[in-house]
Structure formats: structure tokens, C-alpha cells
Design an enzyme around this catalytic site. Structure first.
Site, PDB file in Angstrom:
ATOM      1  N   ARG A  46      31.106  -8.023  35.129  1.00 34.61           N
ATOM      2  CA  ARG A  46      31.796  -7.359  36.230  1.00 34.61           C
ATOM      3  C   ARG A  46      32.063  -8.310  37.392  1.00 34.61           C
ATOM      4  O   ARG A  46      32.721  -7.906  38.363  1.00 34.61           O
ATOM      5  CB  ARG A  46      30.937  -6.211  36.731  1.00 34.61           C
ATOM      6  CG  ARG A  46      31.363  -4.821  36.194  1.00 34.61           C
ATOM      7  CD  ARG A  46      30.519  -3.839  36.897  1.00 34.61           C
ATOM      8  NE  ARG A  46      30.809  -2.470  36.955  1.00 34.61           N
ATOM      9  CZ  ARG A  46      30.481  -1.538  36.064  1.00 34.61           C
ATOM     10  NH1 ARG A  46      29.980  -1.870  34.918  1.00 34.61           N
ATOM     11  NH2 ARG A  46      30.679  -0.275  36.324  1.00 34.61           N
ATOM     12  N   LYS A  48      36.088   3.321  28.711  1.00 36.11           N
ATOM     13  CA  LYS A  48      35.355   2.223  28.067  1.00 36.11           C
ATOM     14  C   LYS A  48      34.225   2.765  27.178  1.00 36.11           C
ATOM     15  O   LYS A  48      34.083   2.354  26.035  1.00 36.11           O
ATOM     16  CB  LYS A  48      34.756   1.272  29.122  1.00 36.11           C
ATOM     17  CG  LYS A  48      35.777   0.599  30.014  1.00 36.11           C
ATOM     18  CD  LYS A  48      35.141  -0.445  30.925  1.00 36.11           C
ATOM     19  CE  LYS A  48      34.152   0.107  31.924  1.00 36.11           C
ATOM     20  NZ  LYS A  48      34.716   1.020  32.936  1.00 36.11           N
ATOM     21  N   ARG A  81      26.387  12.341  35.544  1.00 37.78           N
ATOM     22  CA  ARG A  81      25.813  11.171  36.218  1.00 37.78           C
ATOM     23  C   ARG A  81      25.799  11.395  37.723  1.00 37.78           C
ATOM     24  O   ARG A  81      26.733  11.969  38.276  1.00 37.78           O
ATOM     25  CB  ARG A  81      26.654   9.937  35.899  1.00 37.78           C
ATOM     26  CG  ARG A  81      26.334   9.359  34.536  1.00 37.78           C
ATOM     27  CD  ARG A  81      27.298   8.314  34.119  1.00 37.78           C
ATOM     28  NE  ARG A  81      27.609   7.333  35.156  1.00 37.78           N
ATOM     29  CZ  ARG A  81      28.359   6.260  34.945  1.00 37.78           C
ATOM     30  NH1 ARG A  81      28.847   6.035  33.751  1.00 37.78           N
ATOM     31  NH2 ARG A  81      28.604   5.417  35.921  1.00 37.78           N
ATOM     32  N   ARG A  91      33.694  14.701  34.895  1.00 39.76           N
ATOM     33  CA  ARG A  91      33.171  14.483  33.540  1.00 39.76           C
ATOM     34  C   ARG A  91      31.680  14.822  33.399  1.00 39.76           C
ATOM     35  O   ARG A  91      30.907  14.730  34.347  1.00 39.76           O
ATOM     36  CB  ARG A  91      33.458  13.052  33.072  1.00 39.76           C
ATOM     37  CG  ARG A  91      32.672  11.972  33.755  1.00 39.76           C
ATOM     38  CD  ARG A  91      33.143  10.591  33.291  1.00 39.76           C
ATOM     39  NE  ARG A  91      32.412   9.545  33.980  1.00 39.76           N
ATOM     40  CZ  ARG A  91      32.618   8.245  33.796  1.00 39.76           C
ATOM     41  NH1 ARG A  91      33.556   7.827  32.956  1.00 39.76           N
ATOM     42  NH2 ARG A  91      31.900   7.373  34.455  1.00 39.76           N
ATOM     43  N   ARG A 103      33.408   2.665  43.542  1.00 40.75           N
ATOM     44  CA  ARG A 103      33.332   1.934  42.261  1.00 40.75           C
ATOM     45  C   ARG A 103      34.698   1.338  41.901  1.00 40.75           C
ATOM     46  O   ARG A 103      34.786   0.229  41.368  1.00 40.75           O
ATOM     47  CB  ARG A 103      32.822   2.875  41.153  1.00 40.75           C
ATOM     48  CG  ARG A 103      31.329   3.167  41.319  1.00 40.75           C
ATOM     49  CD  ARG A 103      30.902   4.456  40.657  1.00 40.75           C
ATOM     50  NE  ARG A 103      31.072   4.468  39.224  1.00 40.75           N
ATOM     51  CZ  ARG A 103      31.114   5.580  38.486  1.00 40.75           C
ATOM     52  NH1 ARG A 103      31.009   6.771  39.061  1.00 40.75           N
ATOM     53  NH2 ARG A 103      31.266   5.510  37.198  1.00 40.75           N
TER      54      ARG A 103
HETATM   55  P1  AMP Z   1      28.864   2.117  34.556  1.00 33.82           P
HETATM   56  O1  AMP Z   1      27.993   2.992  33.717  1.00 33.82           O
HETATM   57  O2  AMP Z   1      29.390   0.941  33.817  1.00 33.82           O
HETATM   58  O3  AMP Z   1      29.951   2.904  35.254  1.00 33.82           O
HETATM   59  O4  AMP Z   1      27.940   1.542  35.715  1.00 33.82           O
HETATM   60  C1  AMP Z   1      27.305   2.390  36.653  1.00 33.82           C
HETATM   61  C2  AMP Z   1      26.794   1.554  37.834  1.00 33.82           C
HETATM   62  O5  AMP Z   1      25.823   0.615  37.367  1.00 33.82           O
HETATM   63  C3  AMP Z   1      27.862   0.720  38.521  1.00 33.82           C
HETATM   64  O6  AMP Z   1      28.578   1.460  39.509  1.00 33.82           O
HETATM   65  C4  AMP Z   1      27.012  -0.403  39.124  1.00 33.82           C
HETATM   66  O7  AMP Z   1      26.320   0.046  40.267  1.00 33.82           O
HETATM   67  C5  AMP Z   1      25.982  -0.636  38.032  1.00 33.82           C
HETATM   68  N1  AMP Z   1      26.429  -1.650  37.039  1.00 33.82           N
HETATM   69  C6  AMP Z   1      26.679  -1.445  35.719  1.00 33.82           C
HETATM   70  N2  AMP Z   1      27.031  -2.583  35.108  1.00 33.82           N
HETATM   71  C7  AMP Z   1      27.017  -3.534  36.065  1.00 33.82           C
HETATM   72  C8  AMP Z   1      27.307  -4.924  36.076  1.00 33.82           C
HETATM   73  N3  AMP Z   1      27.701  -5.574  34.952  1.00 33.82           N
HETATM   74  N4  AMP Z   1      27.173  -5.592  37.255  1.00 33.82           N
HETATM   75  C9  AMP Z   1      26.782  -4.970  38.383  1.00 33.82           C
HETATM   76  N5  AMP Z   1      26.514  -3.662  38.454  1.00 33.82           N
HETATM   77  C10 AMP Z   1      26.610  -2.939  37.302  1.00 33.82           C
END
Ligand code: AMP
Length: 226
Positions: free
Chosen positions: A96, A21, A169, A135, A180
Site C-alpha cells: 500500500r 479485491k 467491519r 457491506r 481510506r
Molecule cells: P483492508 O482490509 O485492506 O481494507 O484494510 C483495513 C485497514 O487495515 C486499512 O484501512 C489500514 O488501516 C490497515 N491496512 C491493511 N493493509 C495495510 C497495508 N498494507 N499497509 C498499511 N495499512 C494497512
């Protein structure tokens, strides 16, 4: 040269962690002059700044769970109110949950806008764990790499900008990636049906090359916004 959009686009990228993404959102951003809006990035910035929202989100993010709708929506609304999003946005990692999708529908409705396309990146779960756990990115330009699948041409030097600092990360490890992925299937995958009902769902096989997927996405964006 970027393609020209005739109307402000609201694109949603759906897909589990590791589906690409972020990579694809950055490519669309460059190509179409859209703004990538990643709630994960916004939350990581809040954690780094130590804001109240960041403090509340930190441990949830480390465990691989979902941050509350309340916190995510507050952060997203602040960002959506900034003037640079007028040309259109690519939502990466948002919505989400069903609650977030409903809130987005309302927000867009109030602004006389609609989701242009919700694109589901279809991938194989097990491959995602491997992708996520290996990554890392250039700390300077954000270019993405992988320990085995996409190493830098010269060890320790970013191919794109020549930078020598890289970052990983905190939540990119196999155990958190599994959690996740579980959260994705439990809370986010059901949104595919929501956008199908709205008539804006597109699915893309995202196991191919980055360029092949980017090309499929460009076609979808041109069709959805032209
Ligand atoms: P990402 O960078 O999109 O993989 O998000 C990393 C982490 O941030 C996720 O595992 C969640 O803990 C939190 N997170 C990111 N976006 C959301 C969202 N829209 N709703 C809830 N938690 C989020």
C-alpha cells in the site's frame, strides 16, 4: 475444477476500498489453488488477539489511516514464511506504500521470485463509499453482501451456507471510507506506475458484474503464469 498453474504466482490486487479485491481474491483462490493474503485480515486478527502489533494498529485502522510499514511488513513476512504459500499468493491490500512495494521486491528477489501481475481494479470513487458503507459478510463462511445491492435471498440467512450470523467491519462507514479512499490516492495509487515500469501492470474495469471481472482476472492470471 481449478486451472493449473505451471509456476508459483505472485499476484497483486490494487484498488481502493470497495473495489472488490477481497471478493475477487477469494474467487481466484478457489479457482487456482492460490492463497489469499490480506494484510487487512491479518491486522484484524492481530487486533482481535490483542497482540502488541494489533494494539498499535487498532486506532489507526479505526481512523482509516495506514498502519506503519514496520508492523505490516513484520506481519506479512511471518505469513509468507508459512509453507502453504508455496503454490502462489494473491496479495490483497498489500503493498500500500512505496516502502512496502520496495520491501516486497527485495523479499521476492531473495527468493528468486517476481511479481507475476499487478492488477489495478479501476472504479468510480463515489460508488466505492456506497459499496463500503453498506457491506456485511456471513460470520460463518465469509460470503459478502450489501444492504441494497446484494441482499440475502431469505432475510437473515446466508445464501451460501445457511448461516444466520453476519458481521460488519468497524471501519466500514462512510466517514472512515472517505479517509481510506484518501489514503489510497495519496499512498497506494502511485504504485500503479511502479508496476507499469516493471512491465507487470494490468488494468481491469471493475465497475461491471462480479462474474465479468472474475473472468477478466482469470484470463490475466492464465496469461501471466502459463
Ligand atoms: P483492508 O482490509 O485492506 O481494507 O484494510 C483495513 C485497514 O487495515 C486499512 O484501512 C489500514 O488501516 C490497515 N491496512 C491493511 N493493509 C495495510 C497495508 N498494507 N499497509 C498499511 N495499512 C494497512
Amino acid at each position: 475444477m481449478g486451472d493449473v498453474l505451471t509456476s508459483p504466482a505472485v499476484l497483486i490486487l490494487l484498488g481502493p476500498p470497495g473495489a472488490g479485491k477481497g471478493t475477487q481474491a477469494r474467487m481466484l483462490e478457489e479457482r487456482f489453488g492460490l492463497v489469499q493474503l490480506s494484510t487487512g485480515d491479518l491486522l484484524r486478527a492481530a487486533v482481535a488477539e490483542g497482540t502488541p502489533a494489533g494494539l498499535a494498529a487498532k486506532s489507526v485502522m479505526e481512523s482509516g489511516g495506514l498502519v506503519s510499514d514496520e508492523i505490516v511488513l513484520a506481519i506479512l513476512k511471518d505469513r509468507m514464511a508459512m509453507p502453504d504459500v508455496k503454490a502462489g499468493v494473491i496479495l490483497d491490500g498489500f503493498p500500500r506504500t512505496a516502502g512496502q512495494a520496495a520491501a516486497l521486491d527485495q523479499l521476492l528477489d531473495a527468493a528468486g521470485q517476481k511479481v507475476s501481475a499487478a492488477i489495478s481494479l479501476e472504479v468510480d470513487d463515489e460508488a466505492m463509499i456506497d459499496r463500503v458503507a453498506g457491506r456485511f459478510t456471513c460470520a460463518n463462511c465469509g460470503e459478502g453482501y450489501h444492504d441494497t445491492h446484494k441482499t440475502t435471498a431469505k432475510a437473515g440467512t446466508c445464501d451460501k451456507c445457511g448461516g444466520s450470523e453476519f458481521k460488519r467491519r468497524a471501519d466500514d462507514n462512510a466517514e472512515t471510507a472517505r479517509e481510506r479512499l484518501r489514503a489510497y490516492h495519496a499512498d497506494t495509487a502511485p504504485l500503479i506506475a511502479h508496476y507499469d515500469k516493471l512491465g507487470v501492470l494490468q488494468t481491469v474495469d471493475a465497475m461491471g458484474s462480479i462474474e465479468a471481472i472474475a473472468s477478466a482476472l482469470r484470463t490475466i492470471v492464465n496469461r501471466a503464469t502459463g
